[in-house]
Design a protein around this motif. Structure first.
Motif, PDB file in Angstrom:
ATOM      1  N   LYS A 160      -4.328  13.368  -2.295  1.00  0.00           N
ATOM      2  CA  LYS A 160      -4.994  13.955  -1.112  1.00  0.00           C
ATOM      3  C   LYS A 160      -5.363  12.485  -0.460  1.00  0.00           C
ATOM      4  O   LYS A 160      -5.847  11.434  -1.198  1.00  0.00           O
ATOM      5  N   SER A 203      -8.441  11.672   1.070  1.00  0.00           N
ATOM      6  CA  SER A 203      -9.457  11.119   0.626  1.00  0.00           C
ATOM      7  C   SER A 203      -9.556  10.288  -0.658  1.00  0.00           C
ATOM      8  O   SER A 203     -10.243   9.452  -1.062  1.00  0.00           O
ATOM      9  N   ASP A 204      -8.637  10.892  -1.620  1.00  0.00           N
ATOM     10  CA  ASP A 204      -8.553   9.986  -2.876  1.00  0.00           C
ATOM     11  C   ASP A 204      -7.944   8.592  -2.791  1.00  0.00           C
ATOM     12  O   ASP A 204      -8.284   7.858  -3.253  1.00  0.00           O
ATOM     13  N   GLY A 260      -9.278   1.441  -0.564  1.00  0.00           N
ATOM     14  CA  GLY A 260     -10.300   0.730  -0.106  1.00  0.00           C
ATOM     15  C   GLY A 260     -10.001   0.573   1.568  1.00  0.00           C
ATOM     16  O   GLY A 260     -10.396  -0.585   1.852  1.00  0.00           O
ATOM     17  N   ARG A 273       0.788  -1.134   0.039  1.00  0.00           N
ATOM     18  CA  ARG A 273      -0.091  -0.070  -0.017  1.00  0.00           C
ATOM     19  C   ARG A 273       0.667   1.230   0.072  1.00  0.00           C
ATOM     20  O   ARG A 273       0.451   2.214  -0.767  1.00  0.00           O
ATOM     21  N   VAL A 330      -8.064   6.999   0.200  1.00  0.00           N
ATOM     22  CA  VAL A 330      -8.874   5.956   0.880  1.00  0.00           C
ATOM     23  C   VAL A 330      -9.956   5.464  -0.111  1.00  0.00           C
ATOM     24  O   VAL A 330     -10.021   4.337  -0.151  1.00  0.00           O
ATOM     25  N   GLU A 331     -10.537   6.224  -1.187  1.00  0.00           N
ATOM     26  CA  GLU A 331     -11.196   5.597  -2.384  1.00  0.00           C
ATOM     27  C   GLU A 331     -10.619   4.742  -3.153  1.00  0.00           C
ATOM     28  O   GLU A 331     -10.909   3.658  -3.590  1.00  0.00           O
ATOM     29  N   ARG A 332      -9.306   4.956  -3.631  1.00  0.00           N
ATOM     30  CA  ARG A 332      -8.712   4.106  -4.270  1.00  0.00           C
ATOM     31  C   ARG A 332      -8.103   2.855  -3.669  1.00  0.00           C
ATOM     32  O   ARG A 332      -8.093   1.684  -4.474  1.00  0.00           O
ATOM     33  N   SER A 390      -9.314   2.779   5.407  1.00  0.00           N
ATOM     34  CA  SER A 390      -9.662   3.864   6.439  1.00  0.00           C
ATOM     35  C   SER A 390      -8.842   5.039   6.247  1.00  0.00           C
ATOM     36  O   SER A 390      -7.742   4.968   5.887  1.00  0.00           O
ATOM     37  N   ASP A 391      -9.574   6.258   6.337  1.00  0.00           N
ATOM     38  CA  ASP A 391      -8.696   7.640   6.640  1.00  0.00           C
ATOM     39  C   ASP A 391      -7.378   7.361   7.637  1.00  0.00           C
ATOM     40  O   ASP A 391      -6.460   7.958   7.300  1.00  0.00           O
TER      41      ASP A 391
END
Length: 258
Positions: A21, A23-24, A30, A6, A26-28, A32-33
């Motif tokens: 970022k 947030s990006d 999968g 990761r 986290v989405e990419r 947690s923040d």
């Protein structure tokens, strides 16, 4: 995905785009923040990137003489920049003559004022000029200085400075690479520094737009002191110690809720 895998992905993305970022990621990825923040902190501790509010910067972008590109900087602190821009835009009246310096926060300011009619906008920012040309309100006039284009899409140098000497604006919206109570407003680019000085000289009033992550960052060249600023607009993560220092030097400090 293992933690080491990761972190390798995060580092690759940072080096590819110059900035990422949380947030990006986290989405990419999968996860947690908090996991992403721990990964960034570990990579920062290992000296592989710089951890900043809301994300990370490639290590090369942290040197005082190196300048991140416009796209890379646009990825960071977007919500803060938009909040700052909305607050600052309240100062703009119909028919005013304003200056907008190059930068990602000042670009958000241009977005916030694009619907105000009859503005005259003097700018050395290619993206700002393009935005207002394509979607500005009726009666707006955009004056784009000439000059040499930098990685941050600013037009700088003798041509830009010469054109600014004959121009005068009511209010200048100014960005900065870094802001510090000791070194003032700084940029990594010596030629851009000279152009920013000309922008400041052209204005009756100067409004600095800088998100909280800019505080304590020092670029190669100072182009203005805090005392040259009439209004400083920043976000609500701006440190308390910094607020006290700014209030001593600047005409007014406004905190925008991000």
């Amino acid at each position: 995905m293992l933690a080491s895998q990761r972190r390798s992905v995060i580092l690759e993305l940072v080096e590819e785009s110059g900035a990422v970022k949380v947030s990006d990621l986290v989405e990419r990825l999968g996860v947690s923040d908090m996991t992403i923040r721990r990964d960034i902190e570990r990579l920062s501790t290992d000296g592989l990137l710089e951890r900043v509010h809301g994300g990370a910067l490639a290590l090369g972008d942290t040197r005082s003489s190196e300048e991140p590109g416009f796209s890379a900087k646009s990825l960071l602190q977007r919500a803060q920049k938009q909040a700052i821009a909305r607050a600052a835009a309240q100062r703009v009246e119909v028919g005013a003559a304003i200056g907008i310096s190059a930068g990602t926060t000042t670009y958000e300011l241009a977005r916030a004022v694009k619907d105000i009619p009859k503005l005259t906008v003097v700018t050395n920012s290619v993206p700002v000029a393009q935005l207002l040309h394509e979607s500005g309100a009726p009666g707006q006039t955009v004056v784009l200085t000439g000059g040499v284009r930098t990685p941050s899409d600013a037009l700088v140098g003798p041509v830009a400075v010469s054109s600014l000497r004959s121009l005068h604006v009511d209010l200048l919206f100014l960005g900065a690479h870094g802001v510090d109570d000791r070194t003032g407003l700084t940029t990594p680019n010596l030629v851009e520094s000279e152009t920013n000085r000309a922008l400041v000289s052209s204005a009756r009033h100067v409004c600095l737009l800088a998100d909280s992550s800019k505080w304590g960052t020092v670029g190669l060249s100072t182009f203005a002191d805090l005392g040259d600023i009439d209004l400083f607009v920043t976000d609500d993560a701006f440190p308390e110690r910094a607020r006290a220092a700014v209030r001593e030097a600047v005409g007014s400090l406004e905190i925008a809720e991000a």
